[in-house]
Design a protein around this motif. Structure first.
Motif: not given
Length: 150
Positions: A105-114, A138-141, A143-147
């Motif tokens: 998706e477009t960056t920031g569209q829904n904030g959900q990873f595949h 990858i926008i939020t802390p 997201h970083v923890r999850e990835i």
């Protein structure tokens, strides 16, 4: 900002920069600058790698083949939609590291990873000896923890 200004700043400060520099650009920018001149300029500026998101794998391979002595790495991207054969092909020819696109998706569209992101990253890691990085959205802390648990 222009390519010239970026390269001027990198040249001026390259001995102060303590990390590898990676530029993200588009194929048209390289063409407009002149491919040979651009590659020489980024090399002289101490650039480690280039991410060219609009350059398909086949064209990136042609770019690499035209200057096999270059030091600048052409960073490969692998999308979540890449078929198995293409994923392996890209992973086996990649240099520097692989940039894995985290969503379709477009960056920031829904904030959900595949939903298959972690599995796909692990699969890519099994196909290559070089690091596999995740990017795009990858926008939020959180997201970083999850990835970072891959």
């Amino acid at each position: 900002m222009t390519v010239e200004k970026i390269l001027e700043q990198l040249n001026t400060h390259q001995h102060e920069i303590k990390t590898k520099t990676i530029l993200m650009t588009y194929a048209h920018m390289i063409e407009a600058y002149g491919e040979e001149a651009f590659m020489q300029a980024v090399d002289e500026a101490g650039v480690y790698g280039l991410i060219i998101p609009d350059m398909p794998f086949e064209y990136a391979e042609q770019l690499k083949a035209r200057d096999p002595q270059r030091r600048v790495k052409i960073i490969s991207l692998i999308a979540m939609t890449a078929k198995e054969e293409r994923l392996k092909q890209i992973a086996q020819h990649a240099e520097g590291f692989i940039y894995t696109v985290t969503m379709n998706e477009t960056t920031g569209q829904n904030g959900q990873f595949h939903p298959e992101l972690k599995t796909k990253i692990q699969h890519i890691q099994n196909e290559t000896e070089i690091p596999v990085m995740a990017g795009f959205g990858i926008i939020t802390p959180e997201h970083v923890r999850e990835i970072s648990t891959v």
